[in-house]
Write a protein that holds these residues in place. Structure first.
Motif, PDB file in Angstrom:
ATOM      1  N   THR A   3       1.605  -2.364 -10.051  1.00 39.05           N
ATOM      2  CA  THR A   3       0.343  -2.551 -10.969  1.00 39.05           C
ATOM      3  C   THR A   3      -0.842  -2.635  -9.673  1.00 39.05           C
ATOM      4  OG1 THR A   3       0.405  -4.886 -10.855  1.00 39.05           O
ATOM      5  CG2 THR A   3       1.056  -3.569 -12.783  1.00 39.05           C
ATOM      6  N   SER A   4      -0.529  -2.538  -8.347  1.00 39.52           N
ATOM      7  CA  SER A   4      -1.779  -2.742  -7.459  1.00 39.52           C
ATOM      8  C   SER A   4      -1.095  -2.086  -6.115  1.00 39.52           C
ATOM      9  CB  SER A   4      -1.985  -4.174  -7.141  1.00 39.52           C
ATOM     10  OG  SER A   4      -0.956  -4.706  -6.363  1.00 39.52           O
ATOM     11  N   PHE A   5      -1.885  -1.692  -4.901  1.00 38.78           N
ATOM     12  CA  PHE A   5      -1.397  -0.920  -4.075  1.00 38.78           C
ATOM     13  C   PHE A   5      -0.494  -1.757  -3.209  1.00 38.78           C
ATOM     14  CE2 PHE A   5      -2.023   0.377   0.544  1.00 38.78           C
ATOM     15  CZ  PHE A   5      -1.678   1.824   0.473  1.00 38.78           C
ATOM     16  N   ALA A   6      -0.595  -3.162  -2.961  1.00 40.03           N
ATOM     17  CA  ALA A   6       0.106  -3.932  -2.455  1.00 40.03           C
ATOM     18  C   ALA A   6       1.833  -4.219  -2.782  1.00 40.03           C
ATOM     19  CB  ALA A   6      -0.531  -5.429  -2.428  1.00 40.03           C
ATOM     20  N   ASP A   7       1.744  -3.617  -4.254  1.00 41.09           N
ATOM     21  CA  ASP A   7       3.181  -3.803  -5.075  1.00 41.09           C
ATOM     22  C   ASP A   7       4.285  -2.979  -4.439  1.00 41.09           C
ATOM     23  OD1 ASP A   7       2.347  -5.959  -6.537  1.00 41.09           O
ATOM     24  OD2 ASP A   7       1.841  -4.860  -8.534  1.00 41.09           O
ATOM     25  N   VAL A   8       3.690  -1.804  -3.702  1.00 38.71           N
ATOM     26  CA  VAL A   8       4.444  -0.657  -3.411  1.00 38.71           C
ATOM     27  C   VAL A   8       4.351  -0.251  -2.039  1.00 38.71           C
ATOM     28  CG1 VAL A   8       4.299   0.551  -5.601  1.00 38.71           C
ATOM     29  CG2 VAL A   8       2.772   0.889  -3.759  1.00 38.71           C
ATOM     30  N   VAL A   9       3.390  -0.984  -1.311  1.00 42.10           N
ATOM     31  CA  VAL A   9       3.382  -0.956   0.256  1.00 42.10           C
ATOM     32  C   VAL A   9       3.613  -1.908   1.043  1.00 42.10           C
ATOM     33  CG1 VAL A   9       1.849   0.044   2.259  1.00 42.10           C
ATOM     34  CG2 VAL A   9       1.942   1.180  -0.045  1.00 42.10           C
ATOM     35  N   SER A  10       4.266  -2.348   2.063  1.00 46.08           N
ATOM     36  CA  SER A  10       4.683  -3.357   2.732  1.00 46.08           C
ATOM     37  C   SER A  10       3.375  -3.630   3.541  1.00 46.08           C
ATOM     38  CB  SER A  10       5.776  -3.055   3.665  1.00 46.08           C
ATOM     39  OG  SER A  10       6.841  -2.956   3.080  1.00 46.08           O
TER      40      SER A  10
END
Length: 282
Positions: A3-10
C-alpha cells in the motif's frame, strides 16, 4: 503488493564514510633494509587506498599495506594513506620513515689479533671485544668431534687463525676455498688462539661471502722457528708446507687412528719437527 513504496522496496541505508582505526607507525631502518606501513579502516565497502609520500601518490600503492624493500636514504620522509569510498575519504596521520646508514664495517687483519697475547704464555689479553675478520678457509673437514660444533682454520693476507663455532653445525660447514666473515671474540684452547663465535649470542656471526676461491700460497715451514716462541707463535693457524722432509713410518698407523697422532719429520739438515695429524682428516 503493498500500500506504500516502503512496502515493496527495501530501506536503503546511508553510506558510512571511511574512518581509520589503526594509523601507520613511524619506523627507522638501515639502508638496504625493508619497511612496512599498515593501516586499518572501517566504512561502507568497498574501501580504496592510495599511499602517498610527501602528498604525492605512489604508483601501484593501493592496498592497506605499503612495503618498501631495499630502501635508500632517498626514500626517507613522511608517508600517509588516503582511504576513500562512495561516501567520502579520510587521510591517515603521517608516518615518518627514517633511513640510517650503517657504520662502516671494520675488518681487522688477523695479524693484529695475533698481537693481542701476552709475551709469556701467549694467551689472549682481550677476550671481550668482538672483532670482525675475513679470510679464506684452509681446512677441508670439521676438525672437532662435537656433533653440534664446527672447527676450521681461516687465513687472510696477514696471518691465520682457528675458529671454533659453537652451534655452527646447524648453520653450515665452511669448506676449503670459502671466503667467510667471522664476527666474534678471542679465546684460546690449550694455548691455541681462536675466534669463538656462538650461534645464540647477539653480535656473533659466521657469514659465507663466496666459494671456490684459491687457497693462499702456503708458507714454507722453517724448522728453526720452533726455537723462538715469539716467531713461531705468529705462524700459528697458517696454511703451511714442509718440503724435502723425511718421515719414519715404521711405527705409524694412521689408518686406525681414533685420536690425533704426532709424527716426527726431519729435514735435510737433520733437524726435527713434530707433525700432528688430526684424527678427523683422512
Amino acid at each position: 503488493v503493498g500500500t506504500s513504496f516502503a512496502d515493496v522496496v527495501s530501506a536503503v541505508s546511508t553510506p558510512q564514510s571511511p574512518g581509520i582505526t589503526l594509523q601507520p607507525i613511524s619506523q627507522e631502518v638501515f639502508e638496504g633494509g625493508n619497511a612496512l606501513f599498515r593501516v586499518q579502516a572501517v566504512g561502507t565497502p568497498p574501501l580504496f587506498y592510495q599511499w602517498q609520500k610527501r602528498d604525492t601518490d605512489i604508483v601501484n600503492a593501493t592496498n592497506a599495506t605499503l612495503t618498501l624493500t631495499n630502501v635508500t636514504t632517498n626514500q626517507a620522509g613522511a608517508y600517509r594513506v588516503i582511504v576513500s569510498n562512495s561516501a567520502g575519504f579520510t587521510n591517515s596521520t603521517d608516518a615518518i620513515l627514517t633511513v640510517t646508514i650503517p657504520a662502516p664495517l671494520v675488518v681487522t687483519p688477523i695479524a693484529d689479533l695475533r698481537k693481542l697475547v701476552d709475551t709469556v704464555n701467549y694467551l689472549p689479553t682481550d677476550t671481550n671485544t668482538i672483532f670482525t675478520v675475513e679470510g679464506i678457509v684452509t681446512t677441508f673437514v670439521n676438525l672437532t668431534t662435537g656433533a653440534a660444533n664446527v672447527s676450521f682454520y681461516m687465513q687472510d693476507a696477514s696471518a691465520g687463525i682457528c675458529v671454533f663455532w659453537t652451534g655452527g653445525a646447524s648453520q653450515f660447514m665452511p669448506q676449503a676455498g670459502d671466503r667467510v666473515r667471522v664476527t666474534a671474540p678471542l679465546t684460546h684452547y690449550n694455548g691455541l688462539l681462536e675466534l669463538y663465535p656462538y650461534t645464540t649470542k647477539t653480535g656473533h656471526s659466521v657469514t659465507l661471502i663466496s666459494t671456490n676461491n684459491p687457497l693462499l700460497a702456503p708458507t714454507p715451514l722453517v724448522f728453526s722457528w720452533q726455537n723462538d716462541p715469539a716467531v713461531i707463535e705468529a705462524q700459528e693457524g697458517k696454511y703451511m708446507v714442509a718440503s724435502n722432509v723425511f718421515l719414519d713410518l715404521t711405527s705409524a698407523n694412521f689408518s686406525s687412528a681414533t685420536a690425533g697422532r704426532n709424527q716426527i719429520i726431519t729435514n735435510e739438515a737433520g733437524d726435527t719437527f713434530i707433525l700432528f695429524v688430526n684424527a678427523q682428516t683422512d
